[in-house]
Design an enzyme around this catalytic site. Structure first.
Site, PDB file in Angstrom:
ATOM      1  N   LEU A 106      -5.162  11.247   0.149  1.00 44.23           N
ATOM      2  CA  LEU A 106      -5.330   9.662   0.092  1.00 44.23           C
ATOM      3  C   LEU A 106      -4.103   9.158   0.506  1.00 44.23           C
ATOM      4  O   LEU A 106      -3.018   9.216  -0.024  1.00 44.23           O
ATOM      5  CB  LEU A 106      -5.863   9.103  -1.015  1.00 44.23           C
ATOM      6  N   GLY A 107      -4.088   8.536   1.893  1.00 39.69           N
ATOM      7  CA  GLY A 107      -3.051   7.938   2.467  1.00 39.69           C
ATOM      8  C   GLY A 107      -3.306   6.199   2.286  1.00 39.69           C
ATOM      9  O   GLY A 107      -3.446   5.947   1.092  1.00 39.69           O
ATOM     10  N   TYR A 137       6.968   4.181   2.383  1.00 38.55           N
ATOM     11  CA  TYR A 137       5.642   4.618   1.647  1.00 38.55           C
ATOM     12  C   TYR A 137       4.931   5.110   2.895  1.00 38.55           C
ATOM     13  O   TYR A 137       4.006   6.050   2.776  1.00 38.55           O
ATOM     14  CB  TYR A 137       5.158   3.556   0.969  1.00 38.55           C
ATOM     15  N   THR A 165      -8.029   0.728   2.426  1.00 37.28           N
ATOM     16  CA  THR A 165      -7.402  -0.616   2.487  1.00 37.28           C
ATOM     17  C   THR A 165      -6.910  -0.778   1.246  1.00 37.28           C
ATOM     18  O   THR A 165      -6.880   0.034   0.194  1.00 37.28           O
ATOM     19  CB  THR A 165      -8.635  -1.388   3.001  1.00 37.28           C
ATOM     20  N   HIS A 180      -0.010  -4.784  -6.869  1.00 36.28           N
ATOM     21  CA  HIS A 180      -0.604  -5.336  -5.742  1.00 36.28           C
ATOM     22  C   HIS A 180      -1.014  -6.579  -6.009  1.00 36.28           C
ATOM     23  O   HIS A 180      -1.430  -7.425  -7.133  1.00 36.28           O
ATOM     24  CB  HIS A 180      -2.034  -4.496  -5.315  1.00 36.28           C
ATOM     25  N   TRP A 203       2.940 -15.595  -4.147  1.00 36.47           N
ATOM     26  CA  TRP A 203       3.955 -15.183  -3.209  1.00 36.47           C
ATOM     27  C   TRP A 203       3.556 -15.347  -1.764  1.00 36.47           C
ATOM     28  O   TRP A 203       2.383 -15.428  -1.400  1.00 36.47           O
ATOM     29  CB  TRP A 203       4.240 -13.742  -3.460  1.00 36.47           C
TER      30      TRP A 203
HETATM   31  N1  LIG Z   1      -4.063   0.955  -4.902  1.00 40.94           N
HETATM   32  C1  LIG Z   1      -4.245   0.543  -3.973  1.00 40.94           C
HETATM   33  O1  LIG Z   1      -4.533  -0.623  -3.465  1.00 40.94           O
HETATM   34  C2  LIG Z   1      -4.360   1.637  -2.818  1.00 40.94           C
HETATM   35  C3  LIG Z   1      -3.778   2.876  -3.041  1.00 40.94           C
HETATM   36  N2  LIG Z   1      -3.947   3.787  -2.127  1.00 40.94           N
HETATM   37  C4  LIG Z   1      -3.479   5.273  -2.487  1.00 40.94           C
HETATM   38  O2  LIG Z   1      -4.542   5.875  -3.549  1.00 40.94           O
HETATM   39  C5  LIG Z   1      -3.857   6.695  -4.537  1.00 40.94           C
HETATM   40  C6  LIG Z   1      -4.193   6.497  -5.697  1.00 40.94           C
HETATM   41  O3  LIG Z   1      -3.496   5.226  -5.851  1.00 40.94           O
HETATM   42  P1  LIG Z   1      -3.619   4.488  -7.327  1.00 40.94           P
HETATM   43  O4  LIG Z   1      -4.779   5.152  -8.042  1.00 40.94           O
HETATM   44  O5  LIG Z   1      -4.041   2.984  -6.945  1.00 40.94           O
HETATM   45  O6  LIG Z   1      -2.332   4.547  -7.885  1.00 40.94           O
HETATM   46  P2  LIG Z   1      -1.820   4.431  -9.621  1.00 40.94           P
HETATM   47  O7  LIG Z   1      -0.652   4.251  -9.666  1.00 40.94           O
HETATM   48  O8  LIG Z   1      -3.057   3.779 -10.271  1.00 40.94           O
HETATM   49  O9  LIG Z   1      -2.123   5.935  -9.997  1.00 40.94           O
HETATM   50  C7  LIG Z   1      -1.406   7.063  -9.564  1.00 40.94           C
HETATM   51  C8  LIG Z   1      -1.443   8.156 -10.481  1.00 40.94           C
HETATM   52  O10 LIG Z   1      -0.577   9.374 -10.025  1.00 40.94           O
HETATM   53  C9  LIG Z   1       0.225   9.768 -11.321  1.00 40.94           C
HETATM   54  N3  LIG Z   1       1.424  10.253 -10.694  1.00 40.94           N
HETATM   55  C10 LIG Z   1       2.487   9.435 -10.061  1.00 40.94           C
HETATM   56  N4  LIG Z   1       3.432  10.217  -9.918  1.00 40.94           N
HETATM   57  C11 LIG Z   1       3.158  11.595 -10.375  1.00 40.94           C
HETATM   58  C12 LIG Z   1       3.900  12.845 -10.468  1.00 40.94           C
HETATM   59  N5  LIG Z   1       5.235  12.964 -10.158  1.00 40.94           N
HETATM   60  N6  LIG Z   1       3.120  13.857 -11.218  1.00 40.94           N
HETATM   61  C13 LIG Z   1       1.915  13.520 -11.813  1.00 40.94           C
HETATM   62  N7  LIG Z   1       1.377  12.525 -11.488  1.00 40.94           N
HETATM   63  C14 LIG Z   1       1.934  11.348 -10.947  1.00 40.94           C
HETATM   64  C15 LIG Z   1       0.279   8.591 -12.156  1.00 40.94           C
HETATM   65  O11 LIG Z   1       0.720   8.892 -13.142  1.00 40.94           O
HETATM   66  P3  LIG Z   1       1.679   8.098 -14.126  1.00 40.94           P
HETATM   67  O12 LIG Z   1       1.232   6.486 -14.074  1.00 40.94           O
HETATM   68  O13 LIG Z   1       1.573   8.676 -15.376  1.00 40.94           O
HETATM   69  O14 LIG Z   1       2.935   8.232 -13.483  1.00 40.94           O
HETATM   70  C16 LIG Z   1      -1.001   8.020 -11.873  1.00 40.94           C
HETATM   71  O15 LIG Z   1      -1.986   8.366 -12.591  1.00 40.94           O
HETATM   72  C17 LIG Z   1      -2.598   6.880  -3.753  1.00 40.94           C
HETATM   73  O16 LIG Z   1      -2.502   8.245  -2.799  1.00 40.94           O
HETATM   74  C18 LIG Z   1      -2.307   5.592  -2.835  1.00 40.94           C
HETATM   75  O17 LIG Z   1      -1.391   5.796  -2.306  1.00 40.94           O
HETATM   76  C19 LIG Z   1      -3.999   3.770  -0.824  1.00 40.94           C
HETATM   77  C20 LIG Z   1      -4.284   2.260  -0.436  1.00 40.94           C
HETATM   78  C21 LIG Z   1      -4.534   1.185  -1.449  1.00 40.94           C
HETATM   79  C1  LIG Z   2      -2.339  -1.514  -0.156  1.00 38.05           C
HETATM   80  C2  LIG Z   2      -0.950  -2.029   0.295  1.00 38.05           C
HETATM   81  O1  LIG Z   2      -0.103  -2.651  -0.529  1.00 38.05           O
HETATM   82  C3  LIG Z   2       1.097  -2.900  -0.217  1.00 38.05           C
HETATM   83  O2  LIG Z   2       1.061  -3.882   0.856  1.00 38.05           O
HETATM   84  P1  LIG Z   2       0.277  -5.463   0.731  1.00 38.05           P
HETATM   85  O3  LIG Z   2      -0.924  -5.465   1.232  1.00 38.05           O
HETATM   86  O4  LIG Z   2       1.357  -6.452   1.368  1.00 38.05           O
HETATM   87  O5  LIG Z   2       0.537  -5.824  -0.791  1.00 38.05           O
HETATM   88  P2  LIG Z   2       0.353  -6.560  -1.956  1.00 38.05           P
HETATM   89  O6  LIG Z   2      -0.823  -6.459  -2.527  1.00 38.05           O
HETATM   90  O7  LIG Z   2       1.262  -6.582  -2.903  1.00 38.05           O
HETATM   91  O8  LIG Z   2       0.397  -8.144  -1.210  1.00 38.05           O
HETATM   92  C4  LIG Z   2      -0.634  -8.576  -0.393  1.00 38.05           C
HETATM   93  C5  LIG Z   2      -0.163 -10.236  -0.008  1.00 38.05           C
HETATM   94  O9  LIG Z   2      -0.358 -10.943  -1.036  1.00 38.05           O
HETATM   95  C6  LIG Z   2       0.579 -11.764  -1.547  1.00 38.05           C
HETATM   96  N1  LIG Z   2       0.771 -12.189  -2.874  1.00 38.05           N
HETATM   97  C7  LIG Z   2       0.790 -13.397  -3.288  1.00 38.05           C
HETATM   98  N2  LIG Z   2       1.019 -13.323  -4.564  1.00 38.05           N
HETATM   99  C8  LIG Z   2       1.207 -12.173  -5.094  1.00 38.05           C
HETATM  100  C9  LIG Z   2       1.591 -11.566  -6.238  1.00 38.05           C
HETATM  101  O10 LIG Z   2       1.596 -12.261  -7.048  1.00 38.05           O
HETATM  102  N3  LIG Z   2       1.847 -10.292  -6.240  1.00 38.05           N
HETATM  103  C10 LIG Z   2       1.681  -9.442  -5.027  1.00 38.05           C
HETATM  104  N4  LIG Z   2       1.941  -8.305  -5.187  1.00 38.05           N
HETATM  105  N5  LIG Z   2       1.227  -9.976  -3.976  1.00 38.05           N
HETATM  106  C11 LIG Z   2       1.266 -11.411  -3.948  1.00 38.05           C
HETATM  107  C12 LIG Z   2       1.937 -11.053  -0.706  1.00 38.05           C
HETATM  108  O11 LIG Z   2       3.148 -11.704  -0.807  1.00 38.05           O
HETATM  109  C13 LIG Z   2       1.262 -10.388   0.305  1.00 38.05           C
HETATM  110  O12 LIG Z   2       1.547 -11.307   1.521  1.00 38.05           O
HETATM  111  C14 LIG Z   2       1.674  -1.899   0.424  1.00 38.05           C
HETATM  112  O13 LIG Z   2       3.332  -2.042   0.170  1.00 38.05           O
HETATM  113  C15 LIG Z   2       1.146  -0.734   0.342  1.00 38.05           C
HETATM  114  O14 LIG Z   2       1.188  -0.248  -1.183  1.00 38.05           O
HETATM  115  C16 LIG Z   2      -0.172  -0.410   0.587  1.00 38.05           C
HETATM  116  O15 LIG Z   2      -0.722   0.361   1.172  1.00 38.05           O
END
Ligand SMILES: NC(=O)C1=CN([C@@H]2O[C@H](COP(=O)(O)OP(=O)(O)OC[C@H]3O[C@@H](n4cnc5c(N)ncnc54)[C@H](OP(=O)(O)O)[C@@H]3O)[C@@H](O)[C@H]2O)C=CC1
Ligand SMILES: C[C@H]1O[C@H](OP(=O)(O)OP(=O)(O)OC[C@H]2O[C@@H](n3cnc4c(=O)[nH]c(N)nc43)[C@H](O)[C@@H]2O)[C@@H](O)[C@@H](O)C1=O
Length: 314
Positions: A106-107, A137, A165, A180, A203
């Site tokens: 997953l990227g 990242y 996304t 986020h 923000w």
């Molecule tokens: N959330 C989003 O909006 C987006 C996410 N992604 C990608 O999706 C994937 C999942 O993200 P998401 O579920 O949101 O992230 P979370 O932070 O919710 O979950 C990440 C998980 O990875 C585990 N983890 C982190 N570091 C380690 C480590 N060193 N060893 C073992 N486990 C580890 C964490 O465990 P612990 O909490 O205990 O550290 C946690 O369970 C990632 O690759 C992310 O880049 C992509 C785009 C958007």
């Molecule tokens: C998934 C994606 O997520 C990250 O990118 P991003 O989309 O910029 O992240 P974001 O969700 O934190 O913000 C989206 C927008 O929203 C605004 N904003 C307003 N108010 C709040 C606020 O209260 N918190 C946050 N976090 N943002 C806020 C903020 O200023 C920005 O304009 C990557 O770094 C990377 O991790 C990645 O891949």
């Protein structure tokens, strides 16, 4: 993948990993293995190799990563590049050495150039400079998807990648500094309502456009790709629909039922102004998202209200 296949979900307690486990369970896959971060630190190569040697997983969903919103990415770039490179290098190399059947990496759509034409097609990768707030990242994620491609090309490993996304839903991170935007605003509006505050801080300018995918749709796409896609090219995963941060904030304000004002703090970064994914490849493969944004926010807010006790927040 058959129902008895041994499937390792890395990051099973996170937003995406937990949704992948739910989806696999619903589809009848009954041999899922997982380890918490404490049980298996994926940054530690020796531990990762031992785990693969002992468990011999057949399929791997690599959903473990260091993840955060704009402020976390901007503040801790060294951690974001180091942790993510280590985790993915260790898992992908072990998956190759221990001859697993298939891996999904997953990227993120932040891999694309800041000024990429919109909507962003997969082929726009590496055609321009990156958004500075999450460059570290993004570079790690680009290395991960390229590693999958090159192991496929050189060794024939079935390693595929998808680029999601912005995601949201149950088990999200609601930390006010590091999360986020969507979970952060759910929490901010909720707390403002409960405490009778007159305004909520948003923000940036509110002008950036973002696309939001509910995490159960994301998990369904991951399982779909694992079952149906073997290509070398990474695949975008999204809705193909965007909203401004101002519109998103308004929507969350309505769902939560807060009737005060919104204040835009332009001292905080906007990040990239637009990153709409072109999802035609995924649609051609036969998968589309289902969740409507307003309904998804309602579900995420319900989860937040019911589960806040386990979130270690007030
Ligand atoms: N959330 C989003 O909006 C987006 C996410 N992604 C990608 O999706 C994937 C999942 O993200 P998401 O579920 O949101 O992230 P979370 O932070 O919710 O979950 C990440 C998980 O990875 C585990 N983890 C982190 N570091 C380690 C480590 N060193 N060893 C073992 N486990 C580890 C964490 O465990 P612990 O909490 O205990 O550290 C946690 O369970 C990632 O690759 C992310 O880049 C992509 C785009 C958007
Ligand atoms: C998934 C994606 O997520 C990250 O990118 P991003 O989309 O910029 O992240 P974001 O969700 O934190 O913000 C989206 C927008 O929203 C605004 N904003 C307003 N108010 C709040 C606020 O209260 N918190 C946050 N976090 N943002 C806020 C903020 O200023 C920005 O304009 C990557 O770094 C990377 O991790 C990645 O891949």
């Amino acid at each position: 993948m058959n129902k008895e296949s041994k499937i390792y979900v890395a990051g099973h307690r996170g937003l995406v990993g937990s949704a992948i486990v739910r989806n696999l369970n619903e589809k009848g896959y009954n041999n899922i293995i997982a380890r918490t971060h404490k049980e298996l630190d994926l940054i530690n190569q020796e531990q990762v190799r031992k785990f693969f040697e002992e468990e011999s997983p057949e399929y791997v969903f690599l959903a473990a990563a260091k993840v955060g919103g704009i402020n976390a990415n901007n503040t801790y770039p060294a951690d974001f590049i180091y942790d993510n490179l280590q985790i993915q290098n260790n898992v992908i190399k072990a998956a190759h050495d221990y001859k697993i059947t298939k891996l999904l990496f997953l990227g993120s759509t932040c891999i694309y150039p800041k000024l990429a034409p919109q909507p962003i097609k997969e082929e726009y990768l590496l055609s321009g400079y990156l958004e500075p707030t999450n460059e570290a990242y993004a570079i790690a994620k680009i290395a991960g998807l390229k590693m999958c491609q090159y192991f496929k090309r050189q060794y024939g490993d079935n390693f595929i990648s998808c680029m999601p996304t912005n995601l949201y839903g149950p088990n999200d991170n609601f930390d006010l500094n590091n999360s986020h935007v969507l979970p952060a605003l759910i929490r901010k509006f909720h707390e403002a309502k409960v405490n009778n505050l007159s305004q909520v801080e948003i923000w940036g300018t509110g002008k950036p456009l973002r696309e939001f995918l509910y995490v159960d749709d994301m998990a369904d796409a991951c399982v779909f790709l694992m079952e149906n896609y073997d290509g070398e090219e990474h695949v975008n995963v999204g809705t193909g629909q965007e909203v401004s941060i101002r519109e998103l904030a308004q929507l969350i304000k309505e769902v939560v039922g807060f009737d005060g004002d919104m204040m835009f703090n332009t001292n905080m970064p906007d990040g990239t102004l637009r990153k709409l994914t072109d999802v035609s490849n995924l649609h051609r493969l036969g998968w589309r998202h289902k969740m409507d944004l307003r309904y998804g926010i309602r579900l995420a807010y319900e989860w937040f209200r019911e589960e806040r006790s386990i979130l270690k927040i007030e």
